[in-house]
Design a protein around this motif. Structure first.
Motif, PDB file in Angstrom:
ATOM      1  N   GLU A 228       0.808  -1.222   0.000  1.00  0.00           N
ATOM      2  CA  GLU A 228       0.000   0.000   0.000  1.00  0.00           C
ATOM      3  C   GLU A 228       0.839   1.269   0.000  1.00  0.00           C
ATOM      4  OE1 GLU A 228      -3.189   0.100  -0.362  1.00  0.00           O
ATOM      5  OE2 GLU A 228      -3.604  -2.040  -0.190  1.00  0.00           O
ATOM      6  N   GLY A 229       2.141   1.137   0.220  1.00  0.00           N
ATOM      7  CA  GLY A 229       2.998   2.325   0.249  1.00  0.00           C
ATOM      8  C   GLY A 229       2.745   3.217   1.445  1.00  0.00           C
ATOM      9  N   MET A 230       2.216   2.641   2.519  1.00  0.00           N
ATOM     10  CA  MET A 230       1.994   3.424   3.743  1.00  0.00           C
ATOM     11  C   MET A 230       3.035   3.006   4.777  1.00  0.00           C
ATOM     12  SD  MET A 230      -2.147   3.221   4.062  1.00  0.00           S
ATOM     13  CE  MET A 230      -2.268   4.141   5.592  1.00  0.00           C
ATOM     14  N   PRO A 231       3.955   3.907   5.117  1.00  0.00           N
ATOM     15  CA  PRO A 231       5.052   3.515   6.004  1.00  0.00           C
ATOM     16  C   PRO A 231       4.663   3.431   7.488  1.00  0.00           C
ATOM     17  CG  PRO A 231       5.314   5.793   5.338  1.00  0.00           C
ATOM     18  CD  PRO A 231       4.088   5.293   4.641  1.00  0.00           C
ATOM     19  N   VAL A 232       3.731   2.539   7.764  1.00  0.00           N
ATOM     20  CA  VAL A 232       3.291   2.356   9.157  1.00  0.00           C
ATOM     21  C   VAL A 232       4.346   1.521   9.889  1.00  0.00           C
ATOM     22  CG1 VAL A 232       1.470   1.440  10.635  1.00  0.00           C
ATOM     23  CG2 VAL A 232       0.892   2.396   8.393  1.00  0.00           C
TER      24      VAL A 232
END
Lengths: 553, 375
Positions: A228-232
């Motif tokens: 998702e390209g979300m750097p969580v």
């Protein structure tokens, strides 16, 4: 002679003294036994009773007594087996014949200290009232003077930085031919900074969490990063990590926590030469919002083989971490030296920051960190944070709410002009009432660079049953009915890590949309609205005054 | 949304040119005020370029207090310009509008520019504070070769009120703003353009990130970063902070107020430095719908848009005279005889830069570097 107390059950508690009363319906129950088998506390049990019935037939009363035996489901009045209200019995009942019901008149806390042992539990502060964060509203809506952005159409960048940020006038830059270049001759230390998603999963250890829960969270954040390209990112909690993960490329999505028990750190230190990526950051835990002044506690019930191996301890013993880092005797020892030591272990390439419990002394710690160029952030955990195990008194009565604690720290930084240099991470009750995006956004506007969540993700991703009415809250004894906080394979196999991972991804994707729905009408899209205090109002003048925001009614 | 009209020219021009251009954009301002900044002055000021000019408005009492304060500091009045006021219905006349040229105090004459600028700044702030409560002294700028005029009213009527149509007041760079009041109370200190130590700018739009930016600027320890009756004043101060205090080339102003994404920065030859800026100057991201028009001390003029290009803005003209306007109709009024097909509408990554003396126009693009040149 038989004492009267034995005859009239006067030595027992009444069911009315208990926080949950099990409502069992004889007429619906088919006596399958599932509820009594599944009850984690053994609060309900099958029992055989003698039923006496009186009947009469014919026009003239001629009562006849008959006796029969019957099986029933009975709630115990043994306080060590109190009904926690988890509702697992209801979940498994095929006929809707059983359900625990909250009893607001209970006197549980008066009695839950048998043997001189104070009540210990897991969970959260048992205060069902909305916290301050839920009393804040976003009131600066752009419309005509300032066209609102479109959450669906415009580009948003919901990111933050974790790490010590150099002030602009200390950047090692020089102008060459009208262009800025990095001055390679400068010997100044450039602290590492990570760009991350501003909502992170806070420190919950393998040990506190079951293997399936932890694996589900880890898979979820990895998917968010890689697909998702979300750097969580997610913090390990105290107790280390499996060596296989430490040596994998996925370690960059994890913050490693070191706490006062140093559990798991033998394995981590041994893995350092074999690491192919640096961890996202190192968190040094000095305090926890749910139980300030207490160290971590993993009770013996949960120290099974896997945990014993990761932590390097024997099986089946309590693992209490001391309240403080006992090898360190002062703030310069316990903060400055530890930060430097941990930084040095990874060649100063990894941000190292402390986590403290919310406290009136938070500003003192903050100001110490401000002067420490290696301190990467300060994480403050408010009183509404959760825990796997603690004394009830610590959870309910110790600690500081996050809102004003964070705000005063942020304003202190503003006064010193360092509001962008030392990121503040806020935690403790974020999403307490389910409003994760709103609570997070409010904290950003009060000055947080990032927030940490724990209970919220357990509830949303794995269906944790706990609440502020002391429902369930037995994370400490390894009997979590959902399989979230247990090391018992019979329980944790109930939890499918793939489902947890899927829910983690859904939660963060939904959160991202909700944050956009908050930021768009407020005209913010490029940078996180940190400190945008004109955007929020409180519904209470005293709260507004304390937080230095407006009051709206 | 306010309307903006800036003209930069190799010849001296009258501010009426800006005002007439504003008149064509009249639906965009509501008579709540006009601000003018004139830079590189002509007429009687041409011979006085080295001396600081104090621009402002005073009451009678205020003037007395101002004089005694300036005397006390050792400033000697060298020349005074006051507009020939022509009463206009609807415009409330104040006692005394002025642009006063001073000679520096004796002990400052040989000092370097920086020390002189500090003195001018601290003097302006002190005067502002003296008159703030009762509005007896309102000062807009105190700097060599700069005059600022501001008043509440319709721009065209204000031009008549100040007698600008018959005035000798001329300059090579003139910024004018017709206000659409969105700052609640009408306050002259909220009126654009704003000026600080050689840098001036005006903006249309509203600044949604105002509070964090204000807090960041006010905590830089620089006395000039104050006021903020308008959320747009921070644009001028960010320009000053970027170029003057940090010493960055002007194009980095765009990178500061509308930072690129990490993936976009990677394509830049100066990516490492830009990445530092993005992180360390994060609180200065404007994040709102804004078109900013400004100038730097050397006479360079520029126009930039917010990161989503939510406001109109156009630059066009001929060699020796360019106008930077909110709308095409303003440009048509100011410079009708130009090649319209060369007009530049800066988009979200662009900074249009007009060189000193209106020699040429170039476009700086955050991703592509210098792209278009018109000369």
């Amino acid at each position: 002679m038989e004492p009267a107390s034995r005859l009239d059950h006067n030595y027992e508690l009444t069911i009315k003294d208990f926080p949950y009363i099990v409502r069992w319906r004889d007429d619906r129950c088919k006596r399958c036994g599932r509820c009594t088998a599944v009850c984690p506390m053994l609060s309900i049990e099958p029992a055989v009773v003698v039923k006496r019935s009186v009947s009469s037939e014919g026009p003239v009363p001629q009562p006849r007594v008959s006796r029969s035996t019957a099986t029933v489901v009975r709630q115990t009045s043994d306080i060590s087996r109190y009904c926690t209200g988890c509702g697992t019995c209801t979940l498994v009942c095929p006929n809707d014949a059983i359900e625990p019901e909250y009893n607001p008149q209970h006197k549980f806390i008066f009695h839950k200290n048998r043997g001189g042992h104070p009540y210990r539990r897991g969970g959260r502060r048992n205060d069902p009232e909305p916290g301050t964060l839920d009393r804040l509203k976003f009131t600066r809506i752009s419309m005509l003077t300032d066209p609102a952005l479109d959450a669906g159409r415009h580009e948003f960048r919901i990111r933050t930085y974790l790490g010590r940020i150099l002030p602009p006038d200390e950047l090692p830059l020089k102008v060459v031919d009208g262009r800025l270049e990095v001055d390679r001759t400068s010997a100044d230390f450039i602290p590492p900074v990570r760009e991350i998603y501003p909502v992170m999963i806070g420190s919950m250890s393998i040990g506190a969490l079951s293997p399936t829960m932890w694996e589900g969270l880890a898979m979820g954040i990895t998917y968010l990063n890689e697909v998702e390209g979300m750097p969580v990112v997610m913090c390990s909690g105290e107790g280390g990590m499996p060596a296989r993960l430490l040596k994998s490329r996925f370690i960059k999505y994890f913050i490693l926590q070191i706490a006062s028990g140093y559990f798991g750190w033998d394995e981590i230190v041994r893995a350092i030469p074999h690491m192919v990526e640096d961890p996202c950051a190192i968190e040094i835990k000095y305090g926890q919002g749910a139980k300030p002044g207490d160290g971590g506690l993993l009770m013996a019930h949960k120290v099974l083989r896997l945990i014993a191996e990761i932590r390097g301890v024997p099986m089946g013993v309590d693992l209490p971490s001391p309240p403080t880092h006992q090898t360190k005797y002062s703030i310069e020892e316990s903060v400055a030296k530890m930060i430097q030591s941990m930084s040095m272990a990874w060649g100063f390439r990894v941000p190292v920051y402390p986590k403290i419990s919310g406290s009136r002394t938070a500003r003192a710690v903050l100001n110490n960190l401000v002067r420490n160029p290696y301190a990467a952030a300060l994480s403050i955990d408010g009183e509404d944070g959760g825990t796997g195990a603690a004394y009830n008194v610590s959870m309910d009565k110790m600690g500081h709410p996050i809102a004003s604690n964070l705000r005063e720290c942020y304003l202190d930084l503003v006064k010193q002009g360092k509001q962008n240099e030392l990121p503040l991470i806020a935690a403790g009750g974020v999403g307490k009432k389910g409003n994760l995006a709103a609570n997070s956004a409010a904290l950003f506007m009060l000055g947080a660079s990032a927030v940490s969540i724990g209970k919220y993700i357990m509830q949303a991703a794995a269906g944790c049953l706990g609440d502020e009415y002391n429902r369930c809250n037995i994370c400490n004894i390894g009997k979590c009915p959902r399989g979230i906080t247990t090391q018992d394979p019979r329980l944790y196999r109930r939890l499918d890590p793939d489902n947890v991972a899927e829910r983690v991804v859904e939660v963060f994707k939904a959160l991202d949309v909700e944050l956009k729905k908050i930021f768009a009408p407020m005209g913010r899209s490029t940078e996180l609205p940190i400190g945008m205090s004109d955007g929020i109002s409180a519904d209470d003048p005293a709260v507004a005054e304390r937080l230095e925001i407006s009051y709206a009614c | 949304m306010c309307r903006l009209s800036a003209i930069t020219s190799s010849e001296y021009i009258s501010p009426m040119e800006n005002i007439l251009a504003l008149e064509t954009m009249k639906e965009g301002h509501d008579g709540s005020g006009m601000g003018l900044i004139l830079k590189d002055l002509g007429g009687e000021f041409e011979e006085l370029k080295d001396y600081p000019i104090l621009s402002g408005i005073c009451s009678k009492d205020g003037l007395h207090a101002l004089d005694s304060y300036m005397d006390g500091l050792g400033f000697q009045l060298k020349y005074t310009w006051t507009p020939k006021i022509k009463p206009v219905k609807g415009i409330e006349r104040r006692d005394y509008y002025f642009a006063r040229v001073y000679e520096y105090p004796d002990e400052y004459r040989e000092k370097d520019t920086e020390e002189k600028e500090s003195l001018l700044l601290s003097t302006r702030i002190a005067l502002r504070r003296m008159g703030e409560a009762d509005e007896s002294i309102i000062v807009f700028s105190f700097y060599p070769d700069i005059i600022t005029l501001k008043e509440v009213g319709d721009p065209l009527q204000l031009g008549e009120f100040f007698g600008l149509d018959n005035s000798t007041l001329k300059a090579r760079i003139i910024l004018a703003q017709g206000r659409q009041n969105t700052n609640y109370a009408i306050n002259l200190y909220a009126c654009h353009p704003f000026f600080i130590q050689g840098y001036g700018s005006m903006t249309n739009g509203e600044n949604t990130a105002f509070v964090p930016i204000r807090e960041f600027l006010m905590s830089r320890g620089f006395p000039g970063y104050m006021g903020y009756n308008s959320d747009s004043e921070v644009f001028t101060h960010i320009l000053h902070y970027t170029c003057r205090r940090l010493g960055y080339p002007m194009t980095y102003y765009k990178d500061v107020i509308t930072p690129l994404k990490a993936s976009e920065i990677e394509t830049r030859p100066d990516s490492e430095a830009v990445n530092f800026l993005r992180i360390s100057l994060r609180p200065l991201c404007i994040d709102g719908p804004n078109c900013v028009i400004g100038f730097t001390p050397d006479g360079t003029c520029f126009m930039v848009q917010d990161s989503k290009k939510l406001r109109p803005g156009v630059v066009g003209g001929v060699k020796g005279k360019y106008a930077l306007m909110s709308e095409e109709c303003g440009l048509d009024k100011a410079i009708p005889d130009r090649e319209r097909s060369n007009d530049i509408f800066p988009m979200k990554y662009d900074m249009v830069v007009v060189s000193p003396g209106a020699e040429e126009v170039k476009v700086w693009n955050q991703l592509q570097g210098w792209t278009t040149t018109m000369s």
